[in-house]
Scaffold this active site. Structure first.
Site, short mmCIF file in Angstrom:
data_model
loop_
_atom_site.label_atom_id
_atom_site.label_comp_id
_atom_site.label_asym_id
_atom_site.label_seq_id
_atom_site.Cartn_x
_atom_site.Cartn_y
_atom_site.Cartn_z
N LYS A 130 0.81 -1.22 0.00
CA LYS A 130 0.00 0.00 0.00
C LYS A 130 0.85 1.27 0.00
O LYS A 130 0.32 2.38 -0.17
CB LYS A 130 -0.96 -0.02 1.18
N SER A 174 -1.76 -14.14 8.97
CA SER A 174 -1.48 -13.02 9.87
C SER A 174 -2.76 -12.59 10.58
O SER A 174 -3.87 -12.92 10.16
CB SER A 174 -0.90 -11.84 9.09
#
Length: 327
Positions: A130, A174
């Site tokens: 990102k 995660s």
């Protein structure tokens, strides 16, 4: 022998998903002298201490990367640092922008300053897809952090401290993964929410991410931004892998979210080389004696590394196999 062997390490944000996997790999296979876990949450540190059986090589420092003095104390005598601490939720950043700036930007500068002041040898900072051509505040703060760590080599040019950045995509297994949510909804017989059926993402497992970071310590000379060659996946294929045959419905892209992710922007292609199964984005300015790898292969000008134009893909069967192992 690994350069981590016999070394003193510190990881910021060490109680997160990456931190747990990193600690396990380092303690089991690299024989460090000590590992300092630096994080804010007392409960998470306590739980991690129990999980690792109070391993005598581990040290536990409560602290926030916003506190430079505490970082300096924690890094004293440390050889290698992994900077994993960050605020990461895209939508949360849009409502709490300055909190993200204080942790992801100001905190990064504190890590840089503390590492230089106490003479840490190498720092690897974790980034995110990102941060490339960011459209949300979280990505913008991580892009700032990336540039700050690269420029940190200028501040440390007269000393021994060197900095590099590692950037990768979504991590399977995660905390915050969509997989548990898909499983719960499928078991309840409900339709799975998909932001957009066209959406694609890069995909990496925790063990792959940990290995990439450890290998980066070995390779780095300072100033590199490393990106692994990893596969893409379609979100609809992920849903099919988790819950075969389950209905899906579109809910629309959330604030600050991209349809496809990018890890290397077209304008960065002039500074990018491929080195085996990783890409290296070289620094704009390198006044600390940086030299590019001699065996790297230049990528075409204008080339970009995006999840929708990637040449590596995972189909539903491959995703299902990975989820069974790591998800």
């Amino acid at each position: 022998m690994s350069m981590l062997s016999g070394s003193s390490l510190l990881i910021t944000g060490g109680t997160g998903s990456f931190g747990k996997a990193f600690l396990r790999e380092v303690l089991d296979h690299h024989d460090p002298r000590r590992v300092v876990v630096f994080s804010r949450d007392e409960l998470k540190q306590y739980e991690l201490r129990q999980a690792f059986g109070d391993d005598p090589r581990l040290r536990w420092f409560l602290g926030d990367v916003r506190d430079r003095e505490r970082l300096t104390r924690a890094m004293t005598g440390v050889d290698l640092v992994v900077h994993a601490a960050a605020l990461k939720q895209v939508d949360t950043a849009e409502y709490n922008p300055f909190e993200f700036v204080r942790t992801n930007v100001d905190g990064s500068q504190n890590v840089i300053d503390a590492a230089i002041d106490v003479g840490v040898k190498k720092v690897v900072a974790l980034s995110t897809d990102k941060a490339s051509s960011p459209i949300n505040l979280y990505g913008a703060t991580k892009l700032c952090a990336d540039r700050m760590f690269i420029s940190g080599n200028h501040y440390a040019a007269s000393g021994d401290t060197r900095f590099c950045v590692v950037r990768y995509g979504n991590v399977m297994g995660s905390r915050g993964s969509v997989i548990p949510m898909f499983r719960r909804l499928a078991q309840a017989g409900e339709s799975l929410p998909i932001t957009d059926h066209r959406m694609t993402r890069f995909w990496i497992t925790l063990p792959q991410a940990v290995k990439f970071v450890i290998d980066s310590f070995e390779l780095m000379t300072g100033g590199e931004l490393y990106v692994p060659r990893i596969p893409s996946m379609r979100v609809v294929d992920l849903a099919e892998a988790v819950a075969p045959g389950t209905r899906t419905h579109e809910i629309g892209i959330r604030p600050g979210e991209k349809l496809h992710e990018e890890m290397i922007a077209p304008d960065d292609s002039r500074r990018t080389i491929r080195l085996g199964e990783r890409y290296v984005v070289m620094p704009y300015v390198s006044g600390w004696g940086y030299e590019p790898p001699a065996d790297g292969e230049s990528v075409p000008e204008g080339w970009t590394y995006r999840s929708d134009t990637n040449d590596l893909w995972l189909d539903p069967d491959q995703l299902r196999e990975l989820i069974a192992t790591f998800g």
